[in-house]
Design a protein around this motif. Structure first.
Motif, PDB file in Angstrom:
ATOM      1  N   VAL A   1       0.841  -1.206   0.000  1.00 18.59           N
ATOM      2  CA  VAL A   1       0.000   0.000   0.000  1.00 18.59           C
ATOM      3  C   VAL A   1       0.871   1.249   0.000  1.00 18.59           C
ATOM      4  CG1 VAL A   1      -1.833   1.236   1.222  1.00 18.59           C
ATOM      5  CG2 VAL A   1      -1.842  -1.271   1.169  1.00 18.59           C
ATOM      6  N   ALA A   2       2.000   1.203   0.713  1.00 17.40           N
ATOM      7  CA  ALA A   2       2.929   2.337   0.691  1.00 17.40           C
ATOM      8  C   ALA A   2       3.436   2.574  -0.733  1.00 17.40           C
ATOM      9  CB  ALA A   2       4.092   2.081   1.641  1.00 17.40           C
ATOM     10  N   LYS A   3       3.790   1.501  -1.427  1.00 14.46           N
ATOM     11  CA  LYS A   3       4.258   1.634  -2.804  1.00 14.46           C
ATOM     12  C   LYS A   3       3.143   2.108  -3.728  1.00 14.46           C
ATOM     13  CE  LYS A   3       7.954  -1.797  -2.379  1.00 14.46           C
ATOM     14  NZ  LYS A   3       8.468  -3.117  -2.812  1.00 14.46           N
ATOM     15  N   ALA A   4       1.923   1.666  -3.456  1.00  9.37           N
ATOM     16  CA  ALA A   4       0.784   2.131  -4.248  1.00  9.37           C
ATOM     17  C   ALA A   4       0.557   3.630  -4.056  1.00  9.37           C
ATOM     18  CB  ALA A   4      -0.470   1.347  -3.855  1.00  9.37           C
ATOM     19  N   PHE A  10     -11.441   0.095   1.935  1.00  9.83           N
ATOM     20  CA  PHE A  10     -10.643  -0.704   2.856  1.00  9.83           C
ATOM     21  C   PHE A  10      -9.671  -1.558   2.061  1.00  9.83           C
ATOM     22  CE2 PHE A  10      -9.772  -4.572   5.256  1.00  9.83           C
ATOM     23  CZ  PHE A  10      -9.413  -4.048   6.499  1.00  9.83           C
ATOM     24  N   THR A  11      -8.447  -1.687   2.534  1.00 11.71           N
ATOM     25  CA  THR A  11      -7.468  -2.547   1.871  1.00 11.71           C
ATOM     26  C   THR A  11      -6.861  -3.527   2.854  1.00 11.71           C
ATOM     27  OG1 THR A  11      -5.451  -2.585   0.523  1.00 11.71           O
ATOM     28  CG2 THR A  11      -5.584  -0.888   2.223  1.00 11.71           C
ATOM     29  N   TYR A  12      -6.700  -4.767   2.400  1.00 11.25           N
ATOM     30  CA  TYR A  12      -6.094  -5.818   3.224  1.00 11.25           C
ATOM     31  C   TYR A  12      -5.124  -6.576   2.334  1.00 11.25           C
ATOM     32  CZ  TYR A  12      -6.004  -8.973   7.251  1.00 11.25           C
ATOM     33  OH  TYR A  12      -5.629  -9.689   8.366  1.00 11.25           O
ATOM     34  N   ILE A  60     -12.282  -6.231  -4.898  1.00 14.21           N
ATOM     35  CA  ILE A  60     -11.202  -6.208  -5.883  1.00 14.21           C
ATOM     36  C   ILE A  60     -10.010  -6.933  -5.270  1.00 14.21           C
ATOM     37  CG2 ILE A  60      -9.587  -4.743  -7.159  1.00 14.21           C
ATOM     38  CD1 ILE A  60     -11.713  -2.564  -7.186  1.00 14.21           C
ATOM     39  N   TYR A  61      -9.373  -7.811  -6.050  1.00 15.94           N
ATOM     40  CA  TYR A  61      -8.249  -8.588  -5.549  1.00 15.94           C
ATOM     41  C   TYR A  61      -7.072  -8.444  -6.509  1.00 15.94           C
ATOM     42  CZ  TYR A  61     -12.047 -10.357  -2.776  1.00 15.94           C
ATOM     43  OH  TYR A  61     -13.143 -10.419  -1.945  1.00 15.94           O
ATOM     44  N   VAL A  62      -5.909  -8.088  -5.960  1.00 15.43           N
ATOM     45  CA  VAL A  62      -4.726  -7.836  -6.781  1.00 15.43           C
ATOM     46  C   VAL A  62      -3.580  -8.737  -6.343  1.00 15.43           C
ATOM     47  CG1 VAL A  62      -5.438  -5.430  -7.083  1.00 15.43           C
ATOM     48  CG2 VAL A  62      -3.792  -5.999  -5.296  1.00 15.43           C
ATOM     49  N   ASN A  63      -2.611  -8.906  -7.201  1.00 18.16           N
ATOM     50  CA  ASN A  63      -1.415  -9.647  -6.866  1.00 18.16           C
ATOM     51  C   ASN A  63      -0.690  -8.946  -5.709  1.00 18.16           C
ATOM     52  OD1 ASN A  63       1.629 -10.196  -7.102  1.00 18.16           O
ATOM     53  ND2 ASN A  63       0.792 -11.722  -8.490  1.00 18.16           N
ATOM     54  N   PRO A  64      -0.210  -9.685  -4.704  1.00 17.73           N
ATOM     55  CA  PRO A  64       0.418  -9.048  -3.534  1.00 17.73           C
ATOM     56  C   PRO A  64       1.733  -8.342  -3.817  1.00 17.73           C
ATOM     57  CG  PRO A  64       0.590 -11.434  -3.391  1.00 17.73           C
ATOM     58  CD  PRO A  64      -0.325 -11.153  -4.526  1.00 17.73           C
ATOM     59  N   ASP A  65       2.225  -8.417  -5.052  1.00 12.78           N
ATOM     60  CA  ASP A  65       3.444  -7.700  -5.422  1.00 12.78           C
ATOM     61  C   ASP A  65       3.197  -6.635  -6.492  1.00 12.78           C
ATOM     62  OD1 ASP A  65       5.466  -9.133  -3.813  1.00 12.78           O
ATOM     63  OD2 ASP A  65       4.867 -10.864  -5.037  1.00 12.78           O
ATOM     64  N   ALA A 110       2.070  -3.211  -7.146  1.00 12.79           N
ATOM     65  CA  ALA A 110       1.748  -1.901  -6.574  1.00 12.79           C
ATOM     66  C   ALA A 110       0.880  -1.075  -7.515  1.00 12.79           C
ATOM     67  CB  ALA A 110       3.028  -1.144  -6.239  1.00 12.79           C
ATOM     68  N   GLN A 111       1.088  -1.203  -8.819  1.00 10.30           N
ATOM     69  CA  GLN A 111       0.305  -0.427  -9.781  1.00 10.30           C
ATOM     70  C   GLN A 111      -1.175  -0.809  -9.716  1.00 10.30           C
ATOM     71  OE1 GLN A 111       1.260   2.177 -11.771  1.00 10.30           O
ATOM     72  NE2 GLN A 111      -0.920   2.354 -12.257  1.00 10.30           N
ATOM     73  N   SER A 112      -1.450  -2.106  -9.663  1.00  5.81           N
ATOM     74  CA  SER A 112      -2.844  -2.551  -9.569  1.00  5.81           C
ATOM     75  C   SER A 112      -3.477  -2.127  -8.244  1.00  5.81           C
ATOM     76  CB  SER A 112      -2.927  -4.071  -9.733  1.00  5.81           C
ATOM     77  OG  SER A 112      -2.581  -4.456 -11.044  1.00  5.81           O
ATOM     78  N   MET A 113      -2.697  -2.176  -7.162  1.00  7.85           N
ATOM     79  CA  MET A 113      -3.215  -1.708  -5.884  1.00  7.85           C
ATOM     80  C   MET A 113      -3.519  -0.221  -5.948  1.00  7.85           C
ATOM     81  SD  MET A 113      -4.203  -2.098  -2.754  1.00  7.85           S
ATOM     82  CE  MET A 113      -3.724  -3.753  -2.231  1.00  7.85           C
ATOM     83  N   ALA A 114      -2.647   0.560  -6.585  1.00  2.72           N
ATOM     84  CA  ALA A 114      -2.878   2.004  -6.728  1.00  2.72           C
ATOM     85  C   ALA A 114      -4.160   2.268  -7.496  1.00  2.72           C
ATOM     86  CB  ALA A 114      -1.686   2.652  -7.428  1.00  2.72           C
ATOM     87  N   GLU A 115      -4.350   1.559  -8.583  1.00  3.60           N
ATOM     88  CA  GLU A 115      -5.561   1.748  -9.389  1.00  3.60           C
ATOM     89  C   GLU A 115      -6.808   1.374  -8.605  1.00  3.60           C
ATOM     90  OE1 GLU A 115      -4.813  -0.639 -12.803  1.00  3.60           O
ATOM     91  OE2 GLU A 115      -3.313   0.733 -13.654  1.00  3.60           O
ATOM     92  N   ALA A 116      -6.722   0.292  -7.834  1.00  5.96           N
ATOM     93  CA  ALA A 116      -7.872  -0.124  -7.035  1.00  5.96           C
ATOM     94  C   ALA A 116      -8.207   0.914  -5.973  1.00  5.96           C
ATOM     95  CB  ALA A 116      -7.589  -1.479  -6.385  1.00  5.96           C
TER      96      ALA A 116
END
Length: 397
Positions: free
Chosen positions: A231-234, A303-305, A343-348, A350-356
């Protein structure tokens, strides 16, 4: 009517995780099936700070180590002396709520030979086998102890409860427990997360913790396995997106609020945030009283986990129950907790997490669709349904 006993050490002494699960099971069964007699076995009568959270506590029977040698060796009583008391008390079913059972009960076949039809039936809940799957997160001696206790419990139990389909597959894979011996029974969350909260209370909590106007929430221990660095990288990605496109400056207002136990991993995250000059976008809160936590959810945009591996992932269920969009990671069981609307993203990635994060904070139609889907999915985790699921397992014994 049945006499049902519980290993209540965690229910009595633990604030999070296994303690929450233990209190949840005891509460819903004693509320939904009140005709049974419920017995709580706990080693330390002077250390029970959380049993008062069970509304039916006065109707339950508490058991402690008997006077004499066991009162001086309470921890040993729990794993060695308790079966004698369980048999003497006429317990029909004993449920080990936190991955273990007394070590000297023997296998079901041994108990049947020794005690015949009057024997107590034993059930254990296994929450996860993360210490085997990803051993790098655990000290070697802890892994040895856990593996012995968990494997022994699965061998000696008449039935095993797994808290997710993912955990069931892990038990079958690592311990070779027969599939027909395992039932998947999910955990619910505290009904307080579904309740409306007055705006005055929400504003009080917002001011108390100086919460930002627009934030994505994380709840859970802040440790390496939970992967909050993603999440920090996102957020670094989002910061660059905001700089590159000023007309989307609204995304620059997105913050992260992280609630959970502090570990050395926090310093690692903070160093990265400082390096990226975005430390002002991350807010850590390590000792939030439980009564304030529902407001953190209600005030969040999403919320993000990002955890790499879980046994279930109760914070995702708390989030959809609270009515906010959720983002999880693939690779274990988080889809079971958050449902198909998340929404579920790959745990590595960061770009997909940012978009989500951006979409769940700014796309109102998406937000409403996710909120609606989440609330519908949360109906699978009502007290009534889960209590019936537990009782169905008990009745198989």
């Amino acid at each position: 009517m049945m006499n049902i006993g519980f290993d209540a050490k965690r229910a009595a002494q633990n604030r999070t995780g296994l303690g929450n699960y233990s209190r949840f099971v005891i509460r819903i069964l004693s509320e939904q099936f009140a005709s049974n007699s419920y017995h709580l076995y706990t080693p330390k009568p002077h250390r029970m700070p959380y049993l008062g959270e069970i509304p039916t506590l006065k109707k339950l029977t508490l058991h402690f180590p008997p006077k004499g040698i066991w009162s001086k060796m309470r921890s040993i009583w729990r794993v060695w002396g308790m079966p004698h008391d369980i048999q003497q008390d006429g317990i029909n079913i004993f449920h080990g709520l936190s991955n273990e059972l007394p070590l000297n009960i023997g296998t079901p076949q041994q108990r049947e030979t020794k005690l015949g039809e009057n024997r107590c039936k034993y059930l254990v809940t296994i929450h996860d086998l993360i210490f085997i799957h990803t051993p790098q997160y655990y000290h070697w001696i802890d892994r040895k102890i856990y593996n012995y206790k968990f494997r022994r419990a699965c061998q000696c139990a008449d039935r095993v409860i797994a808290v997710s389909e993912y955990t069931k597959q892990e038990i079958m894979h690592y311990y070779h427990t027969p599939e027909e011996k395992i039932d998947v029974v999910y955990q619910g969350c505290d009904p307080v997360f579904a309740q409306d909260i007055e705006s005055s209370k929400q504003e009080e909590v917002k001011q108390k913790y100086q919460l930002p106007d627009q934030y994505v929430l994380y709840v859970g221990s802040i440790e390496e396995r939970k992967n909050l660095m993603l999440v920090a990288k996102a957020m670094a990605e989002i910061n660059q997106m905001a700089k590159a496109n000023e007309e989307k400056c609204n995304i620059a207002k997105i913050h992260v609020v992280a609630v959970g136990r502090r570990t050395p991993y926090v310093e690692e995250i903070q160093a990265y945030l400082k390096e990226q000059s975005i430390e002002h976008l991350f807010h850590f809160h390590h000792q939030v009283p439980y009564e304030d936590l529902p407001c953190f959810y209600k005030l969040a945009r999403s919320f993000t986990y990002p955890s790499r591996i879980e046994g279930f992932g109760i914070p995702l269920l708390e989030a959809i129950t609270s009515g906010i969009p959720t983002i999880g990671c693939t690779g274990s069981c988080l889809e079971e907790a958050g449902g198909p609307g998340g929404i579920y993203v790959n745990p590595d990635d960061a770009q997909s997490m940012a978009e989500a994060i951006v979409h769940t904070c700014t796309d109102e139609q998406l937000r409403q669709d996710m909120i609606k889907a989440g609330k519908a999915y949360a109906l699978n985790f009502t007290d009534e349904k889960l209590a019936c699921d537990l009782m169905n397992t008990y009745e198989k014994l």
